[in-house]
Write a protein that holds these residues in place. Structure first.
Motif, PDB file in Angstrom:
ATOM      1  N   PHE A   1      46.521  57.779  60.866  1.00  0.00           N
ATOM      2  CA  PHE A   1      46.474  58.402  59.546  1.00  0.00           C
ATOM      3  C   PHE A   1      47.284  57.531  58.585  1.00  0.00           C
ATOM      4  N   PRO A   2      46.644  56.987  57.538  1.00  0.00           N
ATOM      5  CA  PRO A   2      47.295  55.939  56.739  1.00  0.00           C
ATOM      6  C   PRO A   2      48.507  56.401  55.955  1.00  0.00           C
ATOM      7  N   THR A   3      48.579  57.682  55.594  1.00  0.00           N
ATOM      8  CA  THR A   3      49.722  58.160  54.803  1.00  0.00           C
ATOM      9  C   THR A   3      50.874  58.636  55.675  1.00  0.00           C
ATOM     10  N   MET A   4      50.690  58.571  56.995  1.00  0.00           N
ATOM     11  CA  MET A   4      51.721  59.070  57.905  1.00  0.00           C
ATOM     12  C   MET A   4      52.494  57.919  58.530  1.00  0.00           C
ATOM     13  N   SER A   5      53.748  58.182  58.852  1.00  0.00           N
ATOM     14  CA  SER A   5      54.560  57.214  59.577  1.00  0.00           C
ATOM     15  C   SER A   5      54.102  57.136  61.031  1.00  0.00           C
ATOM     16  N   ILE A   6      54.643  56.156  61.759  1.00  0.00           N
ATOM     17  CA  ILE A   6      54.355  56.032  63.184  1.00  0.00           C
ATOM     18  C   ILE A   6      54.708  57.330  63.905  1.00  0.00           C
ATOM     19  N   GLU A   7      55.899  57.845  63.619  1.00  0.00           N
ATOM     20  CA  GLU A   7      56.347  59.086  64.255  1.00  0.00           C
ATOM     21  C   GLU A   7      55.425  60.248  63.916  1.00  0.00           C
ATOM     22  N   GLU A   8      55.063  60.389  62.647  1.00  0.00           N
ATOM     23  CA  GLU A   8      54.202  61.497  62.223  1.00  0.00           C
ATOM     24  C   GLU A   8      52.817  61.383  62.836  1.00  0.00           C
ATOM     25  N   ASN A   9      52.331  60.149  63.017  1.00  0.00           N
ATOM     26  CA  ASN A   9      51.033  59.961  63.661  1.00  0.00           C
ATOM     27  C   ASN A   9      51.050  60.501  65.083  1.00  0.00           C
ATOM     28  N   VAL A  10      52.107  60.187  65.826  1.00  0.00           N
ATOM     29  CA  VAL A  10      52.198  60.668  67.213  1.00  0.00           C
ATOM     30  C   VAL A  10      52.204  62.188  67.256  1.00  0.00           C
ATOM     31  N   LEU A  11      52.886  62.807  66.300  1.00  0.00           N
ATOM     32  CA  LEU A  11      53.070  64.260  66.309  1.00  0.00           C
ATOM     33  C   LEU A  11      51.946  65.028  65.625  1.00  0.00           C
TER      34      LEU A  11
ATOM     35  N   GLY B   1      41.142  64.612  75.303  1.00  0.00           N
ATOM     36  CA  GLY B   1      41.448  63.799  74.132  1.00  0.00           C
ATOM     37  C   GLY B   1      40.456  62.664  73.956  1.00  0.00           C
ATOM     38  N   MET B   2      40.445  62.078  72.743  1.00  0.00           N
ATOM     39  CA  MET B   2      39.484  61.012  72.470  1.00  0.00           C
ATOM     40  C   MET B   2      40.122  59.893  71.658  1.00  0.00           C
ATOM     41  N   VAL B   3      39.787  58.659  72.029  1.00  0.00           N
ATOM     42  CA  VAL B   3      40.212  57.459  71.306  1.00  0.00           C
ATOM     43  C   VAL B   3      38.939  56.748  70.855  1.00  0.00           C
ATOM     44  N   PHE B   4      38.875  56.429  69.581  1.00  0.00           N
ATOM     45  CA  PHE B   4      37.628  55.935  69.000  1.00  0.00           C
ATOM     46  C   PHE B   4      37.555  54.410  68.982  1.00  0.00           C
ATOM     47  N   GLN B   5      36.384  53.919  68.554  1.00  0.00           N
ATOM     48  CA  GLN B   5      36.092  52.496  68.595  1.00  0.00           C
ATOM     49  C   GLN B   5      37.062  51.693  67.733  1.00  0.00           C
ATOM     50  N   ARG B   6      37.304  52.152  66.534  1.00  0.00           N
ATOM     51  CA  ARG B   6      38.239  51.457  65.648  1.00  0.00           C
ATOM     52  C   ARG B   6      39.530  52.259  65.561  1.00  0.00           C
ATOM     53  N   PRO B   7      40.680  51.598  65.604  1.00  0.00           N
ATOM     54  CA  PRO B   7      41.945  52.318  65.463  1.00  0.00           C
ATOM     55  C   PRO B   7      41.963  53.125  64.168  1.00  0.00           C
ATOM     56  N   ASN B   8      42.362  54.382  64.262  1.00  0.00           N
ATOM     57  CA  ASN B   8      42.327  55.246  63.079  1.00  0.00           C
ATOM     58  C   ASN B   8      43.631  56.022  62.890  1.00  0.00           C
TER      59      ASN B   8
ATOM     60  N   GLU C   1      58.487  59.625  74.502  1.00  0.00           N
ATOM     61  CA  GLU C   1      57.727  59.715  75.757  1.00  0.00           C
ATOM     62  C   GLU C   1      56.289  59.216  75.564  1.00  0.00           C
ATOM     63  N   SER C   2      55.649  59.653  74.488  1.00  0.00           N
ATOM     64  CA  SER C   2      54.250  59.280  74.253  1.00  0.00           C
ATOM     65  C   SER C   2      54.114  57.797  73.957  1.00  0.00           C
ATOM     66  N   LEU C   3      55.027  57.260  73.153  1.00  0.00           N
ATOM     67  CA  LEU C   3      54.982  55.831  72.836  1.00  0.00           C
ATOM     68  C   LEU C   3      55.303  54.978  74.066  1.00  0.00           C
ATOM     69  N   ARG C   4      56.188  55.471  74.915  1.00  0.00           N
ATOM     70  CA  ARG C   4      56.459  54.741  76.165  1.00  0.00           C
ATOM     71  C   ARG C   4      55.217  54.719  77.048  1.00  0.00           C
ATOM     72  N   HIS C   5      54.545  55.863  77.163  1.00  0.00           N
ATOM     73  CA  HIS C   5      53.331  55.926  77.976  1.00  0.00           C
ATOM     74  C   HIS C   5      52.243  55.019  77.420  1.00  0.00           C
ATOM     75  N   ALA C   6      52.264  54.812  76.101  1.00  0.00           N
ATOM     76  CA  ALA C   6      51.280  53.926  75.468  1.00  0.00           C
ATOM     77  C   ALA C   6      51.772  52.478  75.391  1.00  0.00           C
ATOM     78  N   ASN C   7      52.881  52.190  76.073  1.00  0.00           N
ATOM     79  CA  ASN C   7      53.462  50.842  76.081  1.00  0.00           C
ATOM     80  C   ASN C   7      53.705  50.298  74.667  1.00  0.00           C
TER      81      ASN C   7
ATOM     82  N   ILE D   1      46.322  56.072  71.055  1.00  0.00           N
ATOM     83  CA  ILE D   1      46.400  56.570  72.431  1.00  0.00           C
ATOM     84  C   ILE D   1      47.637  57.440  72.600  1.00  0.00           C
ATOM     85  N   ALA D   2      48.764  57.015  72.015  1.00  0.00           N
ATOM     86  CA  ALA D   2      49.985  57.837  72.065  1.00  0.00           C
ATOM     87  C   ALA D   2      49.753  59.184  71.400  1.00  0.00           C
ATOM     88  N   ARG D   3      49.062  59.189  70.284  1.00  0.00           N
ATOM     89  CA  ARG D   3      48.749  60.433  69.572  1.00  0.00           C
ATOM     90  C   ARG D   3      47.878  61.340  70.442  1.00  0.00           C
TER      91      ARG D   3
END
Length: 259
Positions: free
Chosen positions: A97-107, A88-95, A128-134, A160-162
């Motif tokens: 998806f702007p049209t998605m909810s928090i839940e939809e972003n994770v999934l 997996g990869m996490v980029f320099q600037r948080p990205n 689980e993913s959001l807990r792991h991402a604090n 990171i959770a995504r």
């Protein structure tokens, strides 16, 4: 879950231009490996070869071997999409998806490969993913709100959770704190320290103090001049690299004499 990566004689090209030359290294599982060096020396380019993101650029290619637990990620029978699920990869600037909810972003990544996930399984995976991402305690009451409404540091932890929701074995982070304030940076660094219990982590950073704080091993990349390829100058345990590096160029860079 965490996997070892062995890189041997890796040359990275943009069409005919040799961008990074002759890199060999071992990246240990359940550890944090930092890549440091001046701008333009190929750190991020090298990082993107570890999950075959580099070849998304037209004309980009590699020569050499990148093997995960002995399997060449660039083998003829290896699916690059499968590689990106494992790495997996996490980029320099948080990205988010702007049209998605928090839940939809994770999934988002999970739904690409498993459209039939049940509602209850999806809910469990999100938590689980959001807990792991604090991040769970901060967002559990607004999972249906847009991810883009979070602060910068929260957005990066959402990304990171995504990334970890698809259960990768390796996490790549390309300057994940460069756009964040000091408090958010500390939260991400604490998270990296926790995540290495389960993942192999590679991080590109321009922040020497950050590399010293979070990494177990550090690789120093440098470039001889404009138009020259970037090279891995040396790599060692982080304590050694920051106290008694083998190469003068490494000491000059870490001490701030150039770069």
């Amino acid at each position: 879950m965490a996997q070892r990566i062995d890189v041997k004689d890796l040359n990275i090209f943009y069409s005919d231009f040799l961008a990074v030359e002759d890199v060999s290294m071992a990246i240990e599982p359940k550890s944090v490996t930092a890549f440091i060096g001046p701008s333009g020396c190929g750190k991020s380019t090298f990082l993107r070869t570890l999950n075959r993101m580099h070849e998304v650029i037209p004309g980009a290619r590699v020569e050499g071997t990148v093997a995960m637990e002995g399997v060449d990620l660039y083998g003829d029978d290896v699916d690059p999409v499968a590689v990106r699920r494992q790495v997996g990869m996490v980029f320099q600037r948080p990205n988010p998806f702007p049209t998605m909810s928090i839940e939809e972003n994770v999934l988002a990544g999970v739904r690409l490969v498993n459209k039939k996930i049940s509602k209850s399984d999806a809910a469990d995976l999100v938590e689980e993913s959001l807990r792991h991402a604090n991040l769970w305690e901060e967002v559990k009451d607004r999972l249906a709100k847009p991810g883009s409404g979070l602060s910068g540091g929260q957005q990066q932890r959402l990304c990171i959770a995504r990334a970890i929701a698809v259960r990768p074995q390796v996490l790549l982070m390309d300057e994940p704190c460069s756009a964040l304030d000091p408090i958010s940076t500390l939260a991400i660094e604490d998270l990296i320290t926790e995540l290495k219990q389960d993942y192999t982590i590679c991080i590109v950073t321009h922040n020497m103090q950050q590399a010293a704080r979070v990494s177990d091993r550090t690789g120093f990349f440098n470039i001889a001049g404009t138009g020259k390829p970037g090279k891995l100058i040396e790599m060692d345990d982080t304590g050694v690299m920051f106290s008694s590096p083998s190469e003068q160029a490494t000491e000059d860079y870490i001490s701030g004499r150039f770069g």
